[in-house]
Structure formats: structure tokens, C-alpha cells
Design a protein around this motif. Structure first.
Motif, PDB file in Angstrom:
ATOM      1  N   GLN A  36      94.309  64.654  -6.935  1.00  9.66           N
ATOM      2  CA  GLN A  36      93.135  64.319  -7.741  1.00  9.66           C
ATOM      3  C   GLN A  36      92.371  65.591  -8.121  1.00  9.66           C
ATOM      4  O   GLN A  36      91.928  65.747  -9.266  1.00  9.66           O
ATOM      5  CB  GLN A  36      92.230  63.370  -6.957  1.00  9.66           C
ATOM      6  CG  GLN A  36      91.046  62.846  -7.755  1.00  9.66           C
ATOM      7  CD  GLN A  36      90.231  61.830  -6.967  1.00  9.66           C
ATOM      8  OE1 GLN A  36      90.428  61.653  -5.771  1.00  9.66           O
ATOM      9  NE2 GLN A  36      89.319  61.157  -7.647  1.00  9.66           N
ATOM     10  N   GLN A  46      91.897  67.231 -11.907  1.00  7.92           N
ATOM     11  CA  GLN A  46      90.593  67.566 -12.471  1.00  7.92           C
ATOM     12  C   GLN A  46      90.514  69.044 -12.844  1.00  7.92           C
ATOM     13  O   GLN A  46      89.968  69.413 -13.895  1.00  7.92           O
ATOM     14  CB  GLN A  46      89.483  67.223 -11.485  1.00  7.92           C
ATOM     15  CG  GLN A  46      88.086  67.253 -12.109  1.00  7.92           C
ATOM     16  CD  GLN A  46      87.961  66.297 -13.284  1.00  7.92           C
ATOM     17  OE1 GLN A  46      88.277  65.112 -13.171  1.00  7.92           O
ATOM     18  NE2 GLN A  46      87.505  66.804 -14.432  1.00  7.92           N
ATOM     19  N   LYS A  49      92.266  69.526 -16.140  1.00 13.69           N
ATOM     20  CA  LYS A  49      91.442  69.058 -17.262  1.00 13.69           C
ATOM     21  C   LYS A  49      90.308  70.028 -17.569  1.00 13.69           C
ATOM     22  O   LYS A  49      89.930  70.215 -18.724  1.00 13.69           O
ATOM     23  CB  LYS A  49      90.860  67.681 -16.936  1.00 13.69           C
ATOM     24  CG  LYS A  49      91.860  66.551 -16.982  1.00 13.69           C
ATOM     25  CD  LYS A  49      91.176  65.222 -16.689  1.00 13.69           C
ATOM     26  CE  LYS A  49      92.153  64.058 -16.805  1.00 13.69           C
ATOM     27  NZ  LYS A  49      91.512  62.764 -16.504  1.00 13.69           N
ATOM     28  N   ASP A  50      89.762  70.652 -16.531  1.00 12.98           N
ATOM     29  CA  ASP A  50      88.599  71.517 -16.710  1.00 12.98           C
ATOM     30  C   ASP A  50      88.962  72.939 -17.137  1.00 12.98           C
ATOM     31  O   ASP A  50      88.167  73.600 -17.826  1.00 12.98           O
ATOM     32  CB  ASP A  50      87.797  71.599 -15.406  1.00 12.98           C
ATOM     33  CG  ASP A  50      87.113  70.283 -15.062  1.00 12.98           C
ATOM     34  OD1 ASP A  50      86.989  69.422 -15.960  1.00 12.98           O
ATOM     35  OD2 ASP A  50      86.719  70.116 -13.892  1.00 12.98           O
TER      36      ASP A  50
END
Length: 464
Positions: free
Chosen positions: A10, A14, A17-18
Motif C-alpha cells: 500500500q 502511494q 502515485k506521488d
């Protein structure tokens, strides 16, 4: 307590994506995208963030030839890192690169006895193109710079190598050296005119090549660059004799014949190099990458003929410099891994790949009984399943999310990762795959395509 792996996945998702820009992103999601996570692999399998064990159908990206988690390659990487982790190729050299160059030259056809190492396939092709330019400049042929390439080909992502590419999807929004390129038809037998024989199709392609040389002038053409099998174009195997005829025209017109074996070399077709063994041609330059280290370390290169280098050394410009190189050229760790990889290939894996190939194609060819499948083709341990709306017209199916992606989604649920290419599915598993594993792979493909057919009918998108 939360599952540790789930938490890590997870967080990684993230973080991607960032902060991570993925290869080949769309403008609408660039820098804000997370792709499926893999966390482990062994043999022909990889494990994903959903806890699934998947057959690695594309062998990473045509490259994990000896399979995942190979202890010998991991040890070679570690041992070399502890011995010599890096040296500047501008001022020094290292033993692994010298030995690897000798062994690669021993496998290369004809007089291809000299190796220049790069970081991968794109830089290998870029190096070959820049060498062709340099070669003609030193000979006083500054106008001899055009490159002949073909629709459907894929040669890399650097400026010059990408300029060779023949896929419209990759060309719409990027800039290329198009003025330097002469682009010819794709040698795809499946797409030849209905009723035309393979011999006539080959003659047509060869005539097109000869006409292009006559039109543009041999004095303006530096090289032809081609994959013996167009891998990312859909595993396109040209008609028999076509490649040899092109080679002959190049030789007659002082045009360098550069064969891009980034995919086909190091075992994919059962040989270290496939040019002579499978296509009966001896190139002037061969480019390679991917399978040279089985993807364990970034490495590529080009093998150059004695004839070309002798011509340069005998020229009237001994001061002329091939001003091209990379920080990681001849990297000692990469070369050490490649040496061990070559040991494994030579110690029976090349023989095994040739032995298992007929079974691989027999099982995949059976998929042609499915109405959605227009053709299953390939050579060695590489194959493509091309889907069509109808077999009479050979019209491809290109739907909202692309039929290949739909098939891939179903296959992943069933335990197989493949490479979707619009309306095609590409398979190039690790060379260590067994007959029972091929049976499993073919069975999953059959079910994945069958489910896709049901989906398309239910959504009113196909009436096959």
C-alpha cells in the motif's frame, strides 16, 4: 495486526502515485500512476501484490531467459561487486568486459569480432547508428546518412533509435529524426493481400527495398536496421528468404546491414545469435541486450565486423574520434553477470530451448480453434496470438480498453501474466519452462480468451 506485506504494498503504491514517473505514461496520468506491484519471483513465476503466483509469460520484457531467482547469477553479481564495483571506461578497463567481448565474438557469425558495450537495447541501437554516421564521415561520405527501417519495427527510446520505430501509437506526440529515415512496409505475412503467395509477398517486399535504394540513391543511404523477428510489432516472422535478399542488396550498394537482435539473441531462438543460425545472414553489425544478463543487470551492446574497423584504421584520418560512450559502458558487474549467464546458456539451456520449441508452438497453435483468434505465430520461445473481428477480412479488434488488455486481465486472475499489445497477446516465457508448465499456460490462455469472447458478446461489441 495488519498484514506486513499488505502495508508495504500500500505504501509503495502511494509512493508511486506521488513520486514515480512510469515508462510510456499518458498525459492524463503522468506522475500520478501506480501499476501492478510484483514482490518476488522464482523460475518462471512472479508473485504480485494480490498474493497471486503468476507464470511470467513475457519473461519480464523478453529478457528473463534463465528464470527468476537464479543463485548463480546473484552470486556473480555479489562477487564482482565486492571485487570491483565500477571503473571508468574512458581511462581504464576490467577483466570481465574483456573476457565477455571475446566469448561473444566467438558466438557471433562471420567476422563480427569486436564488441562495444552499452546499458541496454536502446543505447545499443543508438551506438550502431552513430557508428554508421562516423564510419561514413571518416570515409568522406558525409551525405551517406539515411537509414532504411520498416513499419511495425521497434528499436528503442533514445532519439535516433526511436526514430526507427514504426508504430503510430508511439509517434503521435513525440519528435523524431524523420528526415533521416526511409520507412518501408511491414513484412507481415498475415497481412499480405488475400490470395498472394508467400513467395510473391517476399518478392514484393524485396522489390520495394530495391526501388527505395534506387529512388534515394545508394550514395545517400548509410544502413538498413531490422529485427529478424519484429518482437513488439507482434512477433512478425518474415517470409523465408526475405532477410537474405535484403542483405544481398545492402552488400551490393555499400549499405550497412544492422540486425537488431536485442530480443532474439541469447537463447530466445535457441542460439546465442540467430542471424546466421536461423536466417542465413551475416550482418555488418548486431545489436543485443535483454537476454545477455537475463535481465539481472542493465547491459547491451553491438558486435562490429572486422571489415568495418579495418577500413577505419586504414583511413587517412587516424585522428578521427568515435566520440561516443556511456558512463556504464563495459560495467564490470554487468559483464560478470553476463559471463555466468552465458555459462548457463552454453551448458545445455540453448539445446533445451530448441528441443522444447515445437511443443510450445503446438500447444499455442491449438488456440486457433477459438473464433476470436486469427493467427498464432512465432519462432523459438516467442509467440503472438492475434485477435480479429472476423477471419475473412483479418480486421483487428480494437475496443475501448483493447482486447489484449481484457485477455490479460482474465489470465492474471487464472495465474498467467502476458503482454497485451492492442489486439494481440505476446508470449516469450523463460527458457527453463517445462512441458507441464506450457500445458498450464496454454490452458489459461484458452480460458482467458474464452471469457473475453463471452464478455464481448454480452456487451454487444462482437458477434463472432
Amino acid at each position: 495486526m495488519p498484514d506486513t506485506h499488505a502495508v508495504l504494498f500500500q505504501k509503495a503504491t502511494q509512493d508511486a502515485k506521488d513520486h514515480l514517473i512510469q515508462p510510456w505514461p499518458s498525459a492524463g496520468s503522468i506522475g500520478a500512476e501506480a501499476r501492478g506491484m510484483l514482490n518476488a519471483g522464482e523460475g518462471i513465476y512472479v508473485h504480485d501484490d494480490k498474493g497471486r503466483k503468476l507464470i511470467d509469460g513475457p519473461a519480464g520484457m523478453w529478457c528473463t531467459n534463465v528464470g527468476h531467482r537464479n543463485q548463480a547469477l546473484a552470486d556473480a553479481m555479489k562477487d564482482q561487486a565486492l571485487e570491483l564495483s565500477y571503473n571508468s571506461p574512458w581511462y581504464t578497463s576490467n577483466e570481465p568486459s574483456a573476457e565477455l567481448a571475446r566469448r561473444i565474438a566467438g558466438h557471433a557469425p562471420g567476422d563480427l569480432n569486436h564488441v562495444f558495450f552499452t546499458t541496454g537495447g536502446s543505447t545499443a541501437v543508438e551506438s550502431a547508428l552513430r557508428f554508421a554516421q562516423f564510419y561514413n564521415n571518416v570515409r568522406g561520405l558525409e551525405g551517406k546518412k539515411k537509414i532504411i527501417c520498416r513499419d511495425g519495427g521497434y528499436h528503442g527510446s533514445t532519439y535516433l533509435s526511436a526514430s526507427l520505430n514504426g508504430s503510430q501509437r508511439s509517434r503521435n506526440w513525440m519528435d523524431f529524426a524523420d528526415g533521416m529515415m526511409i520507412r518501408l512496409s511491414c513484412p507481415d505475412p498475415f497481412r499480405r493481400p488475400k490470395g498472394q503467395s508467400l513467395e510473391a509477398f517476399s518478392d514484393q517486399l524485396v522489390k520495394e527495398f530495391a526501388d527505395a535504394v534506387a529512388e534515394h540513391g545508394a550514395e545517400n543511404i548509410a544502413a538498413f536496421v531490422g529485427e529478424p523477428i519484429m518482437a513488439s510489432g507482434g512477433v512478425i516472422v518474415p517470409p523465408e528468404g526475405y532477410f537474405k535478399s535484403i542483405r544481398e542488396i545492402c552488400a551490393e550498394n555499400d549499405i550497412l546491414f544492422i540486425v537488431d537482435e536485442v530480443v532474439t539473441a541469447f537463447g530466445r531462438l535457441g542460439h546465442v545469435f540467430a542471424s546466421e543460425a536461423c536466417f542465413d545472414v551475416v550482418p555488418d553489425i548486431i545489436t543485443f541486450a535483454k537476454g545477455v544478463t537475463s535481465g539481472y543487470f542493465p547491459l547491451g551492446g553491438m558486435v562490429v565486423s572486422d571489415r568495418l574497423l579495418s577500413g577505419l584504421r586504414a583511413s587517412n584520418h587516424p585522428e578521427a574520434m568515435y566520440a561516443h560512450g556511456l558512463t556504464y559502458s563495459s560495467h564490470p558487474i554487468g559483464c560478470a553477470v553476463a559471463l555466468k549467464n552465458l555459462d548457463i546458456l552454453e551448458d545445455g539451456l540453448l539445446d533445451y530451448a530448441r528441443e522444447i520449441t515445437p511443443y510450445f508452438h503446438e500447444k499455442l497453435k491449438a488456440l486457433e480453434t477459438l473464433e476470436l483468434v486469427g493467427e498464432v505465430r512465432g519462432m523459438g520461445l516467442m509467440a503472438c496470438i492475434e485477435c480479429v473481428a472476423d477471419r475473412d477480412s483479418h480486421n483487428p479488434i480494437r475496443l475501448d480498453t483493447e482486447v489484449g488488455v481484457r485477455i490479460d486481465r482474465h489470465c492474471q486472475e487464472l495465474g498467467l501474466l502476458l503482454r497485451p499489445l492492442v489486439h494481440m497477446c505476446v508470449m516469450s516465457p523463460p527458457l527453463v519452462i517445462t512441458r507441464p508448465q506450457i500445458d498450464t499456460m496454454a490452458g489459461i490462455l484458452h480460458e482467458g480468451i474464452s471469457r473475453t469472447m463471452r464478455d464481448l458478446r454480452a456487451e454487444g461489441l462482437w458477434n463472432g
